[in-house]
Design an enzyme around this catalytic site. Structure first.
Site, PDB file in Angstrom:
ATOM      1  CB  CYS A  39      80.587 -46.676  81.654  1.00 22.61           C
ATOM      2  SG  CYS A  39      78.959 -45.563  81.896  1.00 22.61           S
ATOM      3  CB  CYS A  70      79.918 -44.190  78.911  1.00 20.94           C
ATOM      4  SG  CYS A  70      80.121 -43.680  80.641  1.00 20.94           S
TER       5      CYS A  70
END
Length: 264
Positions: free
Chosen positions: A55, A58
């Protein structure tokens, strides 16, 4: 000379560690049961950053937001913080339990019931992320309360502003636009300071509200300052149809935007 070089490296390493420790202190090597017990003992909510290895947002949040001293100070004082890979070990079970479907997901858990009380997501600015944490501590600003009240028909002014700000933070732009339209239909005016603030922060693009600002340019400048009004007009006309932008009032940044659009 060698001693001085070693001393310099030691100082750099100490500064690096200090910078790391300045951000959010996530518990590592702690089981869920242990985290719940710690949260109960300290009378704090549990904050979980659900992430995955692949991700991008993230990683961006971890590097540019979680690491900041201002963010760390608030979260460390207020929550028990966990960073959980939703695709590894205990994280798989917890992600399923709390309905995690996108990354990053920020979940705030009441340790007494182990129920989620506030949910957020997406890439956020440091200011937005601190506000996300603050909202988690106020029952009337929590995501589930906002959605429940909206579904039940609550359209009070203060409530709608909270609802709009929350949905903007999670990129639910359609909900933002719908609720802002309802705010105006309910009697709020774009010239009201609290409504203007919401408009500037959450409503984007060419729309009737931007035309209202243009048509009443002098009034808005008097109320909120020419610099602020020009900044909003310039931001929302950095792209779009030339004819629509040309029809607006003259503001700082208009000619530049028109020139860049023609070039593109």
């Amino acid at each position: 000379m060698k001693k001085y070089i070693l001393l310099i490296f030691a100082c750099i390493y100490a500064i690096h560690l200090s910078a790391q420790n300045a951000g959010i202190n996530f518990l590592h090597g702690t089981t869920w049961t242990e985290a719940v017990a710690k949260a109960k003992a300290e009378n704090k909510l549990i904050f979980i950053d659900f992430y995955t290895q692949w991700c991008g947002p993230c990683l961006n949040m971890a590097q540019t937001v979680f690491s900041l001293p201002t963010v760390g100070y608030y979260y460390n004082q207020t929550f028990i913080n966990l960073k959980i890979d939703a695709e590894e070990g205990e994280g798989i079970t917890l992600a399923k339990k709390y309905g995690v479907r996108s990354y990053p997901t920020y979940a705030f858990i009441d340790p007494a019931t182990e129920e989620i009380v506030h949910h957020s997501s997406s890439r956020q600015t440091p200011e937005q992320f601190i506000q996300t944490g603050k909202d988690a501590t106020v029952p009337t600003k929590r995501s589930f309360y906002l959605q429940d009240q909206y579904t039940k028909g609550n359209r009070e002014r203060a409530f709608l502003i909270d609802y709009i700000n929350y949905h903007y933070s999670v990129y639910a732009r359609k909900n933002v636009q719908t609720a802002f339209d309802e705010l105006i239909k309910g009697g709020a005016k774009l010239t009201d300071p609290d409504v203007w603030e919401v408009y500037v922060n959450t409503i984007n693009g060419m729309n009737p509200y931007l035309k209202q600002v243009s048509d009443n340019y002098a009034d808005f400048c008097q109320r909120f300052g020419k610099k602020n009004v020009d900044a909003k007009l310039a931001k929302e006309t950095s792209y779009g149809e030339l004819a629509e932008i040309e029809a607006l009032c003259n503001y700082e940044g208009k000619d530049f935007n028109l020139k860049m659009i023609r070039i593109n």
